[in-house]
Design a protein around this motif. Structure first.
Motif, PDB file in Angstrom:
ATOM      1  N   ALA A  95       0.840  -1.200   0.000  1.00 56.05           N
ATOM      2  CA  ALA A  95       0.000   0.000   0.000  1.00 56.05           C
ATOM      3  C   ALA A  95       0.875   1.251   0.000  1.00 56.05           C
ATOM      4  N   LEU A  96       1.962   1.219   0.748  1.00 51.20           N
ATOM      5  CA  LEU A  96       2.887   2.354   0.785  1.00 51.20           C
ATOM      6  C   LEU A  96       3.591   2.522  -0.551  1.00 51.20           C
ATOM      7  N   LEU A  97       3.911   1.400  -1.194  1.00 51.68           N
ATOM      8  CA  LEU A  97       4.516   1.447  -2.525  1.00 51.68           C
ATOM      9  C   LEU A  97       3.578   2.129  -3.516  1.00 51.68           C
ATOM     10  N   VAL A  98       2.289   1.817  -3.416  1.00 48.83           N
ATOM     11  CA  VAL A  98       1.295   2.436  -4.296  1.00 48.83           C
ATOM     12  C   VAL A  98       1.185   3.932  -4.014  1.00 48.83           C
ATOM     13  N   LEU A  99       1.078   4.301  -2.738  1.00 55.20           N
ATOM     14  CA  LEU A  99       0.877   5.705  -2.366  1.00 55.20           C
ATOM     15  C   LEU A  99       2.066   6.578  -2.748  1.00 55.20           C
ATOM     16  N   VAL A 100       3.266   6.076  -2.529  1.00 55.32           N
ATOM     17  CA  VAL A 100       4.463   6.899  -2.738  1.00 55.32           C
ATOM     18  C   VAL A 100       4.997   6.759  -4.161  1.00 55.32           C
ATOM     19  N   TYR A 101       5.203   5.523  -4.606  1.00 53.11           N
ATOM     20  CA  TYR A 101       5.924   5.315  -5.856  1.00 53.11           C
ATOM     21  C   TYR A 101       5.033   5.128  -7.077  1.00 53.11           C
ATOM     22  N   TYR A 102       3.791   4.678  -6.901  1.00 58.94           N
ATOM     23  CA  TYR A 102       2.912   4.556  -8.053  1.00 58.94           C
ATOM     24  C   TYR A 102       2.145   5.855  -8.294  1.00 58.94           C
ATOM     25  N   LEU A 103       1.510   6.374  -7.235  1.00 56.49           N
ATOM     26  CA  LEU A 103       0.784   7.633  -7.389  1.00 56.49           C
ATOM     27  C   LEU A 103       1.741   8.815  -7.556  1.00 56.49           C
ATOM     28  N   GLY A 104       2.938   8.675  -7.050  1.00 56.33           N
ATOM     29  CA  GLY A 104       3.938   9.732  -7.212  1.00 56.33           C
ATOM     30  C   GLY A 104       5.060   9.322  -8.149  1.00 56.33           C
ATOM     31  N   ALA A 105       4.714   8.524  -9.158  1.00 60.87           N
ATOM     32  CA  ALA A 105       5.728   7.945 -10.048  1.00 60.87           C
ATOM     33  C   ALA A 105       6.564   8.994 -10.764  1.00 60.87           C
ATOM     34  N   ASN A 106       5.936  10.095 -11.165  1.00 65.47           N
ATOM     35  CA  ASN A 106       6.679  11.129 -11.883  1.00 65.47           C
ATOM     36  C   ASN A 106       7.768  11.769 -11.018  1.00 65.47           C
ATOM     37  N   PHE A 107       7.572  11.734  -9.726  1.00 68.62           N
ATOM     38  CA  PHE A 107       8.549  12.334  -8.824  1.00 68.62           C
ATOM     39  C   PHE A 107       9.559  11.314  -8.289  1.00 68.62           C
ATOM     40  N   TYR A 108       9.087  10.117  -7.958  1.00 70.69           N
ATOM     41  CA  TYR A 108       9.932   9.187  -7.204  1.00 70.69           C
ATOM     42  C   TYR A 108      10.315   7.910  -7.942  1.00 70.69           C
ATOM     43  N   LEU A 109       9.530   7.489  -8.915  1.00 73.82           N
ATOM     44  CA  LEU A 109       9.794   6.208  -9.562  1.00 73.82           C
ATOM     45  C   LEU A 109      10.550   6.367 -10.874  1.00 73.82           C
ATOM     46  N   VAL A 110      10.046   7.209 -11.754  1.00 70.07           N
ATOM     47  CA  VAL A 110      10.652   7.380 -13.078  1.00 70.07           C
ATOM     48  C   VAL A 110      11.687   8.498 -13.047  1.00 70.07           C
ATOM     49  N   ASP A 111      12.863   8.198 -13.525  1.00 71.22           N
ATOM     50  CA  ASP A 111      13.917   9.197 -13.698  1.00 71.22           C
ATOM     51  C   ASP A 111      14.297   9.198 -15.176  1.00 71.22           C
ATOM     52  N   PRO A 112      13.933  10.243 -15.938  1.00 70.48           N
ATOM     53  CA  PRO A 112      14.231  10.275 -17.374  1.00 70.48           C
ATOM     54  C   PRO A 112      15.715  10.143 -17.673  1.00 70.48           C
ATOM     55  N   ASN A 113      16.558  10.484 -16.711  1.00 72.60           N
ATOM     56  CA  ASN A 113      17.996  10.375 -16.929  1.00 72.60           C
ATOM     57  C   ASN A 113      18.500   8.939 -16.820  1.00 72.60           C
ATOM     58  N   VAL A 114      17.713   8.095 -16.199  1.00 64.37           N
ATOM     59  CA  VAL A 114      18.050   6.670 -16.109  1.00 64.37           C
ATOM     60  C   VAL A 114      17.387   5.914 -17.253  1.00 64.37           C
ATOM     61  N   LEU A 115      16.060   6.044 -17.351  1.00 62.06           N
ATOM     62  CA  LEU A 115      15.305   5.422 -18.433  1.00 62.06           C
ATOM     63  C   LEU A 115      14.005   6.189 -18.590  1.00 62.06           C
ATOM     64  N   ASP A 116      13.798   6.749 -19.766  1.00 59.47           N
ATOM     65  CA  ASP A 116      12.609   7.557 -20.023  1.00 59.47           C
ATOM     66  C   ASP A 116      11.470   6.651 -20.463  1.00 59.47           C
ATOM     67  N   ILE A 117      10.668   6.214 -19.490  1.00 59.25           N
ATOM     68  CA  ILE A 117       9.553   5.319 -19.768  1.00 59.25           C
ATOM     69  C   ILE A 117       8.269   5.929 -19.217  1.00 59.25           C
ATOM     70  N   PRO A 118       7.121   5.549 -19.767  1.00 58.07           N
ATOM     71  CA  PRO A 118       5.853   6.074 -19.242  1.00 58.07           C
ATOM     72  C   PRO A 118       5.576   5.532 -17.851  1.00 58.07           C
ATOM     73  N   VAL A 119       4.780   6.252 -17.101  1.00 56.45           N
ATOM     74  CA  VAL A 119       4.460   5.847 -15.731  1.00 56.45           C
ATOM     75  C   VAL A 119       3.835   4.460 -15.696  1.00 56.45           C
ATOM     76  N   TRP A 120       2.886   4.207 -16.599  1.00 59.02           N
ATOM     77  CA  TRP A 120       2.215   2.905 -16.584  1.00 59.02           C
ATOM     78  C   TRP A 120       3.210   1.769 -16.827  1.00 59.02           C
ATOM     79  N   GLY A 121       4.205   2.033 -17.673  1.00 60.47           N
ATOM     80  CA  GLY A 121       5.220   1.014 -17.940  1.00 60.47           C
ATOM     81  C   GLY A 121       6.074   0.744 -16.715  1.00 60.47           C
TER      82      GLY A 121
END
Length: 406
Positions: A95-121
Protein backbone atom coordinates in the motif's frame (compact mmCIF):
# COMPACT_ATOMS: atom_id res chain seq x y z
CA UNK A 1 -7.25 17.60 -6.27
CA UNK A 2 -5.29 19.71 -3.79
CA UNK A 3 -7.36 18.42 -0.85
CA UNK A 4 -6.74 14.87 -2.06
CA UNK A 5 -2.99 15.50 -1.98
CA UNK A 6 -3.23 16.69 1.63
CA UNK A 7 -5.24 13.58 2.45
CA UNK A 8 -2.70 11.48 0.56
CA UNK A 9 0.17 12.88 2.60
CA UNK A 10 -1.57 11.88 5.84
CA UNK A 11 -2.58 8.51 4.40
CA UNK A 12 1.06 7.88 3.55
CA UNK A 13 2.04 8.73 7.13
CA UNK A 14 -0.64 6.42 8.57
CA UNK A 15 0.25 3.50 6.29
CA UNK A 16 3.96 3.99 6.98
CA UNK A 17 3.24 3.89 10.72
CA UNK A 18 1.21 0.69 10.28
CA UNK A 19 4.00 -0.81 8.18
CA UNK A 20 6.60 -0.12 10.85
CA UNK A 21 4.39 -1.55 13.62
CA UNK A 22 3.63 -4.78 11.76
CA UNK A 23 7.24 -5.15 10.62
CA UNK A 24 8.42 -4.90 14.23
CA UNK A 25 5.94 -7.62 15.19
CA UNK A 26 7.01 -9.89 12.31
CA UNK A 27 10.74 -9.41 12.70
CA UNK A 28 10.51 -9.77 16.46
CA UNK A 29 8.69 -13.10 16.30
CA UNK A 30 10.93 -14.32 13.48
CA UNK A 31 14.16 -13.52 15.32
CA UNK A 32 12.79 -14.97 18.54
CA UNK A 33 11.80 -18.32 17.04
CA UNK A 34 15.08 -18.72 15.17
CA UNK A 35 16.98 -18.04 18.41
CA UNK A 36 14.69 -20.43 20.27
CA UNK A 37 15.10 -23.15 17.66
CA UNK A 38 18.88 -22.87 17.64
CA UNK A 39 19.05 -22.88 21.44
CA UNK A 40 17.04 -26.06 22.02
CA UNK A 41 18.73 -28.72 24.17
CA UNK A 42 18.19 -32.42 24.62
CA UNK A 43 16.84 -33.62 27.98
CA UNK A 44 16.34 -37.15 29.35
CA UNK A 45 12.68 -36.57 30.17
CA UNK A 46 11.57 -35.31 26.76
CA UNK A 47 8.29 -36.85 25.61
CA UNK A 48 8.20 -38.97 22.49
CA UNK A 49 8.62 -36.93 19.34
CA UNK A 50 10.07 -33.89 21.13
CA UNK A 51 13.26 -32.58 19.55
CA UNK A 52 14.51 -30.37 22.37
CA UNK A 53 13.58 -27.92 25.09
CA UNK A 54 14.64 -24.62 26.55
CA UNK A 55 14.01 -22.74 29.78
CA UNK A 56 13.66 -18.99 29.50
CA UNK A 57 12.99 -16.16 31.93
CA UNK A 58 11.22 -12.94 31.01
CA UNK A 59 8.95 -10.42 32.67
CA UNK A 60 9.32 -11.96 36.10
CA UNK A 61 8.34 -15.49 35.07
CA UNK A 62 9.86 -18.74 33.79
CA UNK A 63 8.89 -20.39 30.52
CA UNK A 64 9.44 -24.07 29.67
CA UNK A 65 9.34 -24.57 25.89
CA UNK A 66 9.55 -27.81 23.94
CA UNK A 67 9.71 -28.33 20.21
CA UNK A 68 8.31 -31.31 18.30
CA UNK A 69 10.32 -31.82 15.14
CA UNK A 70 7.31 -33.19 13.25
CA UNK A 71 4.25 -32.94 15.52
CA UNK A 72 2.99 -34.02 18.95
CA UNK A 73 1.08 -37.27 19.31
CA UNK A 74 -2.26 -35.45 19.36
CA UNK A 75 -3.64 -32.07 18.41
CA UNK A 76 -3.28 -29.54 21.28
CA UNK A 77 -6.41 -27.75 22.46
CA UNK A 78 -4.96 -24.31 21.79
CA UNK A 79 -2.61 -23.48 18.92
CA UNK A 80 -1.24 -20.00 18.19
CA UNK A 81 -0.42 -19.23 14.57
CA UNK A 82 2.22 -16.67 13.63
CA UNK A 83 1.21 -15.45 10.21
CA UNK A 84 -0.71 -12.17 10.31
CA UNK A 85 2.41 -10.24 11.25
CA UNK A 86 3.91 -11.23 7.92
CA UNK A 87 0.75 -10.69 5.89
CA UNK A 88 0.04 -7.27 7.40
CA UNK A 89 3.64 -6.16 6.86
CA UNK A 90 3.55 -7.03 3.17
CA UNK A 91 0.08 -5.58 2.57
CA UNK A 92 0.91 -2.31 4.31
CA UNK A 93 4.24 -2.19 2.48
CA UNK A 94 2.59 -2.65 -0.89
CA UNK A 95 0.00 0.00 0.00
CA UNK A 96 2.89 2.35 0.79
CA UNK A 97 4.52 1.45 -2.53
CA UNK A 98 1.30 2.44 -4.30
CA UNK A 99 0.88 5.70 -2.37
CA UNK A 100 4.46 6.90 -2.74
CA UNK A 101 5.92 5.31 -5.86
CA UNK A 102 2.91 4.56 -8.05
CA UNK A 103 0.78 7.63 -7.39
CA UNK A 104 3.94 9.73 -7.21
CA UNK A 105 5.73 7.94 -10.05
CA UNK A 106 6.68 11.13 -11.88
CA UNK A 107 8.55 12.33 -8.82
CA UNK A 108 9.93 9.19 -7.20
CA UNK A 109 9.79 6.21 -9.56
CA UNK A 110 10.65 7.38 -13.08
CA UNK A 111 13.92 9.20 -13.70
CA UNK A 112 14.23 10.27 -17.37
CA UNK A 113 18.00 10.38 -16.93
CA UNK A 114 18.05 6.67 -16.11
CA UNK A 115 15.30 5.42 -18.43
CA UNK A 116 12.61 7.56 -20.02
CA UNK A 117 9.55 5.32 -19.77
CA UNK A 118 5.85 6.07 -19.24
CA UNK A 119 4.46 5.85 -15.73
CA UNK A 120 2.22 2.90 -16.58
CA UNK A 121 5.22 1.01 -17.94
CA UNK A 122 7.25 1.65 -14.80
CA UNK A 123 4.40 0.46 -12.58
CA UNK A 124 3.97 -2.73 -14.64
CA UNK A 125 7.71 -3.40 -14.38
CA UNK A 126 7.53 -2.84 -10.63
CA UNK A 127 4.65 -5.26 -10.06
CA UNK A 128 5.97 -7.81 -12.54
CA UNK A 129 9.38 -7.87 -10.89
CA UNK A 130 7.84 -8.72 -7.51
CA UNK A 131 6.04 -11.70 -9.05
CA UNK A 132 9.19 -12.76 -10.87
CA UNK A 133 11.16 -12.66 -7.63
CA UNK A 134 8.93 -15.18 -5.92
CA UNK A 135 8.77 -17.51 -8.94
CA UNK A 136 12.55 -17.50 -9.42
CA UNK A 137 13.29 -18.01 -5.73
CA UNK A 138 10.70 -20.75 -5.33
CA UNK A 139 12.17 -22.69 -8.25
CA UNK A 140 15.66 -22.39 -6.76
CA UNK A 141 14.42 -23.76 -3.43
CA UNK A 142 12.58 -26.66 -5.06
CA UNK A 143 15.63 -27.56 -7.14
CA UNK A 144 17.98 -27.56 -4.15
CA UNK A 145 15.70 -28.62 -1.28
CA UNK A 146 17.93 -31.59 -0.44
CA UNK A 147 21.23 -29.83 -1.17
CA UNK A 148 23.51 -27.86 1.10
CA UNK A 149 21.54 -24.72 1.88
CA UNK A 150 24.62 -22.61 1.25
CA UNK A 151 24.17 -23.45 -2.44
CA UNK A 152 20.62 -22.07 -2.29
CA UNK A 153 21.77 -18.85 -0.63
CA UNK A 154 24.56 -18.36 -3.19
CA UNK A 155 22.10 -18.85 -6.06
CA UNK A 156 19.69 -16.40 -4.43
CA UNK A 157 22.51 -13.89 -3.94
CA UNK A 158 23.26 -13.87 -7.67
CA UNK A 159 19.56 -13.31 -8.39
CA UNK A 160 19.58 -10.35 -5.99
CA UNK A 161 22.72 -8.87 -7.58
CA UNK A 162 21.09 -9.15 -11.00
CA UNK A 163 17.93 -7.48 -9.73
CA UNK A 164 19.95 -4.70 -8.09
CA UNK A 165 21.58 -3.91 -11.43
CA UNK A 166 18.24 -4.17 -13.22
CA UNK A 167 16.41 -1.83 -10.85
CA UNK A 168 19.13 0.81 -10.97
CA UNK A 169 19.00 0.65 -14.78
CA UNK A 170 15.24 1.29 -14.85
CA UNK A 171 14.18 3.39 -11.86
CA UNK A 172 15.49 6.38 -9.94
CA UNK A 173 18.20 5.52 -7.41
CA UNK A 174 15.84 6.02 -4.50
CA UNK A 175 13.18 3.78 -6.06
CA UNK A 176 15.70 1.15 -7.16
CA UNK A 177 16.95 0.33 -3.67
CA UNK A 178 13.45 0.51 -2.23
CA UNK A 179 12.25 -1.94 -4.89
CA UNK A 180 15.08 -4.34 -4.16
CA UNK A 181 13.88 -4.31 -0.56
CA UNK A 182 10.29 -4.89 -1.69
CA UNK A 183 11.49 -7.67 -4.02
CA UNK A 184 13.18 -9.44 -1.10
CA UNK A 185 10.33 -8.77 1.35
CA UNK A 186 7.86 -10.26 -1.14
CA UNK A 187 9.92 -13.46 -1.19
CA UNK A 188 9.91 -13.53 2.61
CA UNK A 189 6.20 -12.94 3.01
CA UNK A 190 5.36 -15.39 0.21
CA UNK A 191 7.45 -17.97 2.05
CA UNK A 192 5.06 -17.64 4.97
CA UNK A 193 1.87 -17.47 2.89
CA UNK A 194 2.72 -20.01 0.18
CA UNK A 195 4.90 -22.55 1.98
CA UNK A 196 5.31 -22.32 5.76
CA UNK A 197 1.66 -21.90 6.80
CA UNK A 198 0.25 -24.35 4.17
CA UNK A 199 2.77 -26.98 5.29
CA UNK A 200 1.82 -26.45 8.92
CA UNK A 201 -1.86 -26.78 8.00
CA UNK A 202 -1.13 -30.13 6.33
CA UNK A 203 0.51 -31.36 9.53
CA UNK A 204 -2.43 -30.11 11.63
CA UNK A 205 -4.91 -31.82 9.29
CA UNK A 206 -2.99 -35.09 9.62
CA UNK A 207 -3.09 -34.85 13.42
CA UNK A 208 -6.84 -34.20 13.43
CA UNK A 209 -7.38 -37.17 11.10
CA UNK A 210 -5.21 -39.43 13.23
CA UNK A 211 -2.51 -39.79 10.58
CA UNK A 212 1.23 -39.59 11.20
CA UNK A 213 2.48 -36.33 9.61
CA UNK A 214 5.20 -36.46 6.97
CA UNK A 215 8.41 -34.83 8.33
CA UNK A 216 9.22 -33.35 4.89
CA UNK A 217 6.74 -30.52 5.46
CA UNK A 218 8.55 -29.35 8.56
CA UNK A 219 11.90 -29.61 6.78
CA UNK A 220 10.73 -27.42 3.90
CA UNK A 221 9.19 -24.85 6.25
CA UNK A 222 12.41 -24.70 8.28
CA UNK A 223 14.40 -24.05 5.09
CA UNK A 224 12.24 -21.07 4.16
CA UNK A 225 12.20 -19.71 7.71
CA UNK A 226 16.00 -19.79 7.83
CA UNK A 227 16.20 -17.89 4.53
CA UNK A 228 13.87 -15.23 5.93
CA UNK A 229 16.14 -14.90 8.94
CA UNK A 230 19.17 -14.06 6.78
CA UNK A 231 17.25 -11.70 4.50
CA UNK A 232 15.68 -9.54 7.22
CA UNK A 233 18.58 -7.18 7.96
CA UNK A 234 19.27 -6.33 4.29
CA UNK A 235 15.57 -5.56 3.79
CA UNK A 236 15.65 -3.14 6.72
CA UNK A 237 18.71 -1.39 5.27
CA UNK A 238 17.10 -1.08 1.84
CA UNK A 239 13.83 0.25 3.26
CA UNK A 240 15.72 2.93 5.19
CA UNK A 241 18.06 3.74 2.30
CA UNK A 242 15.66 6.25 0.69
CA UNK A 243 16.53 8.64 3.55
CA UNK A 244 20.27 8.46 2.76
CA UNK A 245 21.49 9.64 -0.65
CA UNK A 246 24.96 8.28 0.10
CA UNK A 247 23.37 4.85 -0.39
CA UNK A 248 20.93 5.38 -3.26
CA UNK A 249 22.48 8.25 -5.25
CA UNK A 250 25.92 6.75 -5.76
CA UNK A 251 26.98 5.68 -9.24
CA UNK A 252 27.60 2.24 -7.73
CA UNK A 253 24.34 1.97 -5.79
CA UNK A 254 23.65 -1.49 -7.21
CA UNK A 255 26.97 -2.78 -5.84
CA UNK A 256 26.23 -1.14 -2.48
CA UNK A 257 22.86 -2.90 -2.38
CA UNK A 258 24.51 -6.23 -3.24
CA UNK A 259 27.10 -5.86 -0.50
CA UNK A 260 24.38 -5.14 2.03
CA UNK A 261 23.13 -8.70 1.59
CA UNK A 262 26.58 -10.00 2.50
CA UNK A 263 26.56 -7.88 5.65
CA UNK A 264 23.19 -9.37 6.55
CA UNK A 265 24.68 -12.85 6.32
CA UNK A 266 27.77 -12.07 8.40
CA UNK A 267 25.78 -10.36 11.17
CA UNK A 268 23.13 -13.07 11.39
CA UNK A 269 25.78 -15.81 11.30
CA UNK A 270 27.32 -14.39 14.44
CA UNK A 271 24.06 -14.29 16.37
CA UNK A 272 22.83 -17.63 15.04
CA UNK A 273 26.11 -19.29 16.06
CA UNK A 274 25.79 -17.85 19.56
CA UNK A 275 22.18 -18.97 19.89
CA UNK A 276 23.13 -22.47 18.72
CA UNK A 277 26.11 -22.50 21.11
CA UNK A 278 28.37 -23.61 18.26
CA UNK A 279 30.98 -20.91 18.72
CA UNK A 280 31.66 -17.21 18.97
CA UNK A 281 32.68 -16.19 15.42
CA UNK A 282 33.94 -12.69 16.18
CA UNK A 283 35.56 -12.66 12.72
CA UNK A 284 32.11 -11.92 11.29
CA UNK A 285 32.24 -8.41 12.79
CA UNK A 286 35.59 -7.83 11.12
CA UNK A 287 34.14 -9.01 7.80
CA UNK A 288 31.11 -6.77 8.32
CA UNK A 289 33.32 -3.78 9.04
CA UNK A 290 35.38 -4.40 5.89
CA UNK A 291 32.23 -4.63 3.76
CA UNK A 292 30.83 -1.47 5.33
CA UNK A 293 34.06 0.45 4.68
CA UNK A 294 33.89 -0.71 1.06
CA UNK A 295 30.30 0.57 0.88
CA UNK A 296 31.41 3.92 2.32
CA UNK A 297 34.15 4.16 -0.30
CA UNK A 298 31.74 3.35 -3.15
CA UNK A 299 29.33 6.00 -1.88
CA UNK A 300 32.02 8.70 -2.23
CA UNK A 301 31.65 8.65 -6.02
CA UNK A 302 29.84 11.87 -7.10
CA UNK A 303 26.05 11.73 -7.01
CA UNK A 304 24.05 11.17 -10.15
CA UNK A 305 22.12 14.45 -9.97
CA UNK A 306 19.00 15.45 -11.88
CA UNK A 307 19.63 16.74 -15.40
CA UNK A 308 18.03 20.18 -15.71
CA UNK A 309 16.84 19.48 -19.25
CA UNK A 310 15.07 16.21 -18.43
CA UNK A 311 11.92 17.09 -16.50
CA UNK A 312 9.11 14.66 -15.95
CA UNK A 313 5.57 15.59 -17.06
CA UNK A 314 4.62 16.38 -13.45
CA UNK A 315 7.64 18.63 -12.95
CA UNK A 316 6.87 20.39 -16.23
CA UNK A 317 3.31 21.05 -15.04
CA UNK A 318 4.54 22.61 -11.80
CA UNK A 319 7.13 24.69 -13.65
CA UNK A 320 4.40 26.07 -15.91
CA UNK A 321 1.98 26.91 -13.09
CA UNK A 322 1.27 30.52 -12.18
CA UNK A 323 3.55 31.78 -9.44
CA UNK A 324 6.40 29.36 -10.16
CA UNK A 325 8.96 32.07 -10.92
CA UNK A 326 8.32 33.67 -7.54
CA UNK A 327 8.47 30.33 -5.74
CA UNK A 328 11.68 29.32 -7.53
CA UNK A 329 13.25 32.58 -6.43
CA UNK A 330 12.10 32.04 -2.84
CA UNK A 331 13.35 28.47 -2.67
CA UNK A 332 16.69 29.18 -4.32
CA UNK A 333 17.19 32.14 -2.00
CA UNK A 334 16.19 30.38 1.22
CA UNK A 335 17.18 26.75 0.56
CA UNK A 336 20.00 26.58 -2.01
CA UNK A 337 22.67 27.41 0.54
CA UNK A 338 22.29 23.79 1.69
CA UNK A 339 20.53 22.10 -1.20
CA UNK A 340 23.25 22.35 -3.80
CA UNK A 341 26.24 20.34 -4.99
CA UNK A 342 28.59 22.30 -2.72
CA UNK A 343 26.61 23.54 0.30
CA UNK A 344 27.69 26.88 1.72
CA UNK A 345 26.29 26.12 5.17
CA UNK A 346 29.05 25.22 7.61
CA UNK A 347 29.26 21.53 8.44
CA UNK A 348 27.42 20.25 5.36
CA UNK A 349 29.40 18.25 2.82
CA UNK A 350 26.47 17.39 0.57
CA UNK A 351 22.85 18.37 0.09
CA UNK A 352 20.46 16.89 2.69
CA UNK A 353 18.89 13.71 1.27
CA UNK A 354 20.59 14.49 -2.05
CA UNK A 355 17.95 17.11 -2.91
CA UNK A 356 19.27 20.01 -5.02
CA UNK A 357 17.21 23.20 -5.19
CA UNK A 358 19.67 25.54 -6.85
CA UNK A 359 17.92 25.88 -10.23
CA UNK A 360 14.26 26.45 -11.22
CA UNK A 361 14.19 23.05 -12.90
CA UNK A 362 15.24 21.31 -9.72
CA UNK A 363 12.69 23.24 -7.69
CA UNK A 364 10.00 21.98 -10.10
CA UNK A 365 11.32 18.43 -9.85
CA UNK A 366 11.03 18.53 -6.04
CA UNK A 367 7.73 20.42 -5.96
CA UNK A 368 6.02 18.01 -3.59
CA UNK A 369 8.86 18.08 -1.06
CA UNK A 370 9.01 21.88 -1.22
CA UNK A 371 5.26 22.07 -0.61
CA UNK A 372 5.29 19.64 2.31
CA UNK A 373 8.50 20.80 3.99
CA UNK A 374 8.32 24.57 3.49
CA UNK A 375 4.72 25.31 2.53
CA UNK A 376 2.53 23.07 4.66
CA UNK A 377 4.96 22.91 7.60
CA UNK A 378 7.94 24.73 9.07
CA UNK A 379 10.22 21.70 8.76
CA UNK A 380 12.38 23.54 6.24
CA UNK A 381 14.50 25.51 6.53
CA UNK A 382 15.44 23.82 9.84
CA UNK A 383 14.89 26.23 12.73
CA UNK A 384 14.14 28.74 9.95
CA UNK A 385 17.86 29.44 9.62
CA UNK A 386 17.38 31.38 6.38
CA UNK A 387 14.45 33.40 7.80
CA UNK A 388 11.73 32.28 5.38
CA UNK A 389 8.70 34.52 5.90
CA UNK A 390 5.09 33.42 6.26
CA UNK A 391 4.18 35.29 3.05
CA UNK A 392 6.74 33.19 1.20
CA UNK A 393 5.30 29.96 2.62
CA UNK A 394 1.84 31.14 1.57
CA UNK A 395 3.16 31.77 -1.96
CA UNK A 396 4.47 28.21 -2.07
CA UNK A 397 1.10 26.82 -0.97
CA UNK A 398 -0.80 28.95 -3.50
CA UNK A 399 1.49 27.92 -6.36
CA UNK A 400 1.27 24.24 -5.49
CA UNK A 401 -2.51 24.40 -5.20
CA UNK A 402 -2.84 26.00 -8.63
CA UNK A 403 -0.55 23.39 -10.19
CA UNK A 404 -2.32 20.49 -8.44
CA UNK A 405 -5.78 21.68 -9.42
CA UNK A 406 -4.76 22.65 -12.93
Amino acid sequence: MYDLMVFGAWAEFAVRWLHVITAIAWIGSSFYFIALDLGLRKAPDLPEGAHGEEWQVHGGGFYHIRKYLVAPASMPEHLTWFKWESYATWMSGFALLVLVYYLGANFYLVDPNVLDIPVWGAILISMGSLVFGWLAYNQICKAFVNANQTVVMVALFFVLVGMAYFYTSVFSGRAALLHLGAFTATIMSANVFMVIIPNQKIVVADLIAGRKPDPKYGKIAKQRSTHNNYLTLPVLFLMLSNHYPLAFASEYNWIIASLVFLMGVTIRHYFNSNHARTGNPIWTWGATAVIFVLIMWLSSVPFRTQDEAALSPAATRFAAAEGFDQVAEIVMGRCAMCHTAEPAFEGLMWAPKGVHLDTPERVAHHAREVWLQAGMSHAMPPANLSFMEEEERAAIRAWFRRAAEG
